[in-house]
Enzyme design. Structure first.
Site, PDB file in Angstrom:
ATOM      1  N   GLY A 156       0.910  -1.148  -0.071  1.00 45.57           N
ATOM      2  CA  GLY A 156      -0.018  -0.005   0.051  1.00 45.57           C
ATOM      3  C   GLY A 156       0.977   1.200  -0.055  1.00 45.57           C
ATOM      4  N   GLN A 199      -1.796   7.328   1.464  1.00 43.50           N
ATOM      5  CA  GLN A 199      -1.637   8.502   2.294  1.00 43.50           C
ATOM      6  C   GLN A 199      -0.321   8.089   3.433  1.00 43.50           C
ATOM      7  OE1 GLN A 199      -4.430   9.222   5.391  1.00 43.50           O
ATOM      8  NE2 GLN A 199      -3.970  11.450   5.045  1.00 43.50           N
ATOM      9  N   LEU A 200      -0.710   6.861   3.949  1.00 44.04           N
ATOM     10  CA  LEU A 200       0.394   6.398   4.709  1.00 44.04           C
ATOM     11  C   LEU A 200       1.773   5.649   4.255  1.00 44.04           C
ATOM     12  CD1 LEU A 200      -1.884   5.391   7.804  1.00 44.04           C
ATOM     13  CD2 LEU A 200       0.183   6.958   8.176  1.00 44.04           C
ATOM     14  N   TYR A 212     -15.626  -1.343   7.790  1.00 45.83           N
ATOM     15  CA  TYR A 212     -14.277  -0.859   8.077  1.00 45.83           C
ATOM     16  C   TYR A 212     -13.648  -1.039   9.505  1.00 45.83           C
ATOM     17  CZ  TYR A 212     -10.112   2.567   8.584  1.00 45.83           C
ATOM     18  OH  TYR A 212      -9.094   2.874   8.703  1.00 45.83           O
TER      19      TYR A 212
END
Ligand code: SER
Length: 322
Positions: free
Chosen positions: A15, A19-20, A147
């Protein structure tokens, strides 16, 4: 001396375009120049200098296994997931990606003796039964989004793999993460990212959350530092093997707008709530992260004024150079 690849600690980020992932990749290269870094995602716009990129769908377990074997990976940051809003738009896929992805990583980490794994949980793992203020490390947890259900389940799977197989898996319950390098990515807390883009673009913002909805938040630099500090901590100091509460601040859309107005005097905000309000209403307002602070020395550096100043300065610079 010639350092061969087998002697180097190889870190894998799954990933890495998100963002991270993108920020953690850059921080690792910056702070640990000796590390070999392999970045994986479905696609990439840019891989940081010094890292290798492999295309990967984390649901493709055999491709993930091939990457782990080929690079002799010893540490994994698994950051690929659908966030709360996108998850509600496609619940079954969100469950599959978030859970099967994690289980692929945990299983292969044990099988191939990967030393350490990081996986993020979230404030979404809490629910309406959780106290709204000063949420302790182990409160009632009754998440209402897919989530959040995947995060709570994932926390328990991480603990299971630690207890059953001795896998050194570590985790943080991130609050809303505010950053400027990547666009907002499908979360409920993303109003607090969008607001900066719109403030600079047109001087106003319509918030999809109500004026007084208070949520826990953190600036990206603190989130990255928390992650790397947790991963560097002596294993004896890690008392929580589900996921640590961490936070830096809590604010409402109205309070955030007030601080933005100190920089952009004409900035205007109005409020038009949508389905995301329902999600936010099930999340806590203020987190107690004392256990993280005591165990491995967590301490935030950015409060609300510092966050606003960093966001506006960095986004303004990016806009003027593009
Ligand atoms: N930022 C996430 C979201 O809003 C919460 O972890 O979905």
């Amino acid at each position: 001396m010639n350092i061969t690849q087998t002697e180097r600690p190889v870190t894998l980020i799954i990933g890495s375009s998100g963002q991270l992932g993108s920020e953690i990749a850059a921080a690792i290269l910056n702070e640990y120049p000796g590390k070999t870094l392999v970045c994986c995602d479905l696609h990439t716009d840019s891989t940081p200098d010094g890292a290798e990129f492999e295309t990967l769908d984390v649901l493709d377990k055999s491709s993930l296994e091939a990457i782990i074997k080929r690079h002799q990976v010893r540490e994994i940051y698994h950051l690929a997931a659908l966030l709360s809003v996108k998850g509600e738009q496609n619940p079954l896929f969100a469950w599959r990606l978030n859970m099967e992805g994690l289980l692929n990583v945990l299983d292969l980490a044990v099988r191939h003796k990967v030393g350490r794994v990081f996986w993020p949980s979230s404030i979404a793992a809490f629910g309406p039964g959780t106290p709204r203020d000063w949420v302790p490390q182990l409160p009632v947890m009754d998440p209402r989004t897919v989530y959040g259900i995947s995060k709570l389940s994932g926390e328990l799977w991480c603990q299971y793999y630690f207890q059953r197989y001795g896998l050194d898996v570590r985790s943080l319950r991130y609050p809303g993460i505010i950053s400027w390098r990547t666009p907002p990515g499908g979360g409920t807390t993303d109003y607090a990212v969008e607001i900066f883009h719109e403030a600079l673009r047109c001087g106003s913002y319509t918030s999809f959350l109500q004026a007084h909805t208070r949520l826990p938040m953190m600036y990206i630099d603190d989130a990255v530092r928390a992650t790397l500090e947790l991963m560097q901590a002596d294993a004896a100091r890690i008392s929580v093997r589900t996921s640590y509460n961490v936070t830096a601040m809590s604010f409402t859309p109205m309070e955030l707008a007030e601080v933005i107005k100190l920089h952009l005097y004409d900035f205007r905000i109005d409020y038009r709530e949508d389905f995301r309000q329902v999600i936010a209403d099930t999340w806590p307002a203020v987190i107690d992260d004392q256990v993280a602070r005591t165990d491995w020395g967590w301490n935030h550096h950015y409060d609300l004024p510092a966050l606003v100043s960093e966001m506006l300065t960095n986004l303004a610079t990016t806009r003027s150079s593009s």
